[in-house]
Write a protein that holds these residues in place. Structure first.
Motif, PDB file in Angstrom:
ATOM      1  N   ARG A   1       0.839  -1.202   0.000  1.00 35.84           N
ATOM      2  CA  ARG A   1       0.000   0.000   0.000  1.00 35.84           C
ATOM      3  C   ARG A   1       0.874   1.253   0.000  1.00 35.84           C
ATOM      4  O   ARG A   1       1.981   1.271   0.535  1.00 35.84           O
ATOM      5  CB  ARG A   1      -0.889   0.030   1.247  1.00 35.84           C
ATOM      6  N   ARG A   2       0.358   2.322  -0.587  1.00 32.58           N
ATOM      7  CA  ARG A   2       1.041   3.624  -0.597  1.00 32.58           C
ATOM      8  C   ARG A   2       0.058   4.710  -0.204  1.00 32.58           C
ATOM      9  O   ARG A   2      -1.121   4.679  -0.594  1.00 32.58           O
ATOM     10  CB  ARG A   2       1.626   3.923  -1.981  1.00 32.58           C
TER      11      ARG A   2
ATOM     12  N   ASP B   1      -0.470   9.139   0.695  1.00 28.49           N
ATOM     13  CA  ASP B   1       0.035  10.498   0.463  1.00 28.49           C
ATOM     14  C   ASP B   1       0.474  11.154   1.770  1.00 28.49           C
ATOM     15  O   ASP B   1       1.340  12.035   1.768  1.00 28.49           O
ATOM     16  CB  ASP B   1      -1.055  11.370  -0.181  1.00 28.49           C
TER      17      ASP B   1
ATOM     18  N   ASP C   1       8.595   3.579   3.113  1.00 29.57           N
ATOM     19  CA  ASP C   1       8.151   2.366   2.429  1.00 29.57           C
ATOM     20  C   ASP C   1       6.666   2.384   2.106  1.00 29.57           C
ATOM     21  O   ASP C   1       6.195   1.575   1.300  1.00 29.57           O
ATOM     22  CB  ASP C   1       8.461   1.132   3.282  1.00 29.57           C
ATOM     23  N   VAL C   2       5.900   3.273   2.764  1.00 25.84           N
ATOM     24  CA  VAL C   2       4.455   3.293   2.530  1.00 25.84           C
ATOM     25  C   VAL C   2       3.975   4.629   1.950  1.00 25.84           C
ATOM     26  O   VAL C   2       2.775   4.809   1.738  1.00 25.84           O
ATOM     27  CB  VAL C   2       3.666   2.987   3.823  1.00 25.84           C
ATOM     28  N   LEU C   3       4.898   5.550   1.695  1.00 28.82           N
ATOM     29  CA  LEU C   3       4.521   6.854   1.153  1.00 28.82           C
ATOM     30  C   LEU C   3       4.696   6.904  -0.361  1.00 28.82           C
ATOM     31  O   LEU C   3       5.586   6.264  -0.922  1.00 28.82           O
ATOM     32  CB  LEU C   3       5.356   7.963   1.797  1.00 28.82           C
ATOM     33  N   THR C   4       3.862   7.700  -1.009  1.00 33.50           N
ATOM     34  CA  THR C   4       4.012   7.979  -2.432  1.00 33.50           C
ATOM     35  C   THR C   4       5.259   8.834  -2.646  1.00 33.50           C
ATOM     36  O   THR C   4       5.802   9.403  -1.679  1.00 33.50           O
ATOM     37  CB  THR C   4       2.774   8.720  -2.957  1.00 33.50           C
TER      38      THR C   4
ATOM     39  N   GLY D   1       4.944  12.073  -0.992  1.00 34.22           N
ATOM     40  CA  GLY D   1       4.213  11.966   0.262  1.00 34.22           C
ATOM     41  C   GLY D   1       4.849  12.737   1.401  1.00 34.22           C
ATOM     42  O   GLY D   1       5.954  13.288   1.296  1.00 34.22           O
TER      43      GLY D   1
ATOM     44  N   ARG E   1       8.817  13.971   1.191  1.00 29.69           N
ATOM     45  CA  ARG E   1       9.613  13.150   0.290  1.00 29.69           C
ATOM     46  C   ARG E   1      10.302  14.024  -0.747  1.00 29.69           C
ATOM     47  O   ARG E   1       9.737  15.010  -1.199  1.00 29.69           O
ATOM     48  CB  ARG E   1       8.725  12.114  -0.418  1.00 29.69           C
TER      49      ARG E   1
END
Length: 216
Positions: A94-95, A97, A141-144, A147, A216
């Motif tokens: 999953r990703r 924002d 690891d889970v951010l766009t 993000g 990011r």
């Protein structure tokens, strides 16, 4: 907001309010896919949904917290995906924002984290950073690609340390808010220990809450 919570579930307090205020004033949740890590009763997740998030996912290790967050979302008529697990573990692939978190951050006597007591809501190792550092290291690891993460914690466990941890993880960090509040019951109960460690001056009974952002 009035929230249902079972014994052992973190009661939303000043730190939760500070993070929600920053999130709402900055419009950070609006139109974004949001992840609330360590949701407790679901207060921040609910606030994100009410602030116009495209979707909200919430995670907590505590079964009681997961149940409370699901109940509160249902009573509020909000569509929130609440999962049980350790930080980002239930979110493979999953990703998001935006990641928001009010993790346990109170300095404790030992680095061993409690599993079956109320103290699991606030104990975070001797330096108070056990969960904060893991979140900083794993959020990427889970951010766009564009993000953002928003973390709230006490300055007693190191504002600059969080800025550095986010920088080391590839984020552009900044401090978005600083709010000074009186000690709550847990901090008052540990004041002597905090004085002995030099984290507060003798007789000091106030702490600064900070909201730290990583882009990011």
């Amino acid at each position: 907001m009035m929230l249902n919570r079972a014994p052992g579930v973190y009661r939303a307090q000043s730190d939760t309010e500070v993070l929600i205020d920053v999130m709402q004033r900055g419009g950070y949740a609006d139109g974004r896919h949001v992840l609330d890590v360590g949701t407790g009763s679901g207060a921040i997740a609910l606030a994100a949904a009410r602030a116009g998030a495209a979707s909200v996912t919430a995670v907590d290790l505590s079964a009681r917290s997961v149940a409370a967050a699901r109940l509160n979302a249902r009573l509020a008529g909000l569509d929130i995906d609440v999962r049980r697990g350790d930080l980002f573990a239930p979110l493979t692939g999953r990703r998001f924002d935006l990641v928001v978190s009010n993790p346990p951050y109170v300095p404790a006597v030992t680095d061993r984290l409690p599993r079956h007591s109320r103290a699991r809501c606030w104990d975070a190792g001797v330096d108070g950073r056990t969960l904060i550092d893991r979140i900083c290291a794993g959020a990427g690891d889970v951010l766009t690609p564009d993000g953002q993460i928003l973390l709230v914690h006490s300055a007693l466990c190191g504002t600059q340390a969080t800025v550095d941890a986010l920088g080391d993880a590839g984020f552009v960090p900044s401090v978005l808010a600083r709010v000074t509040i009186p000690f709550g019951p847990v901090m008052r109960g540990r004041a002597a220990m905090l004085e002995e460690r030099g984290l507060i001056a003798e007789g000091e009974r106030f702490e600064e809450l900070v909201v730290v952002s990583g882009m990011r």
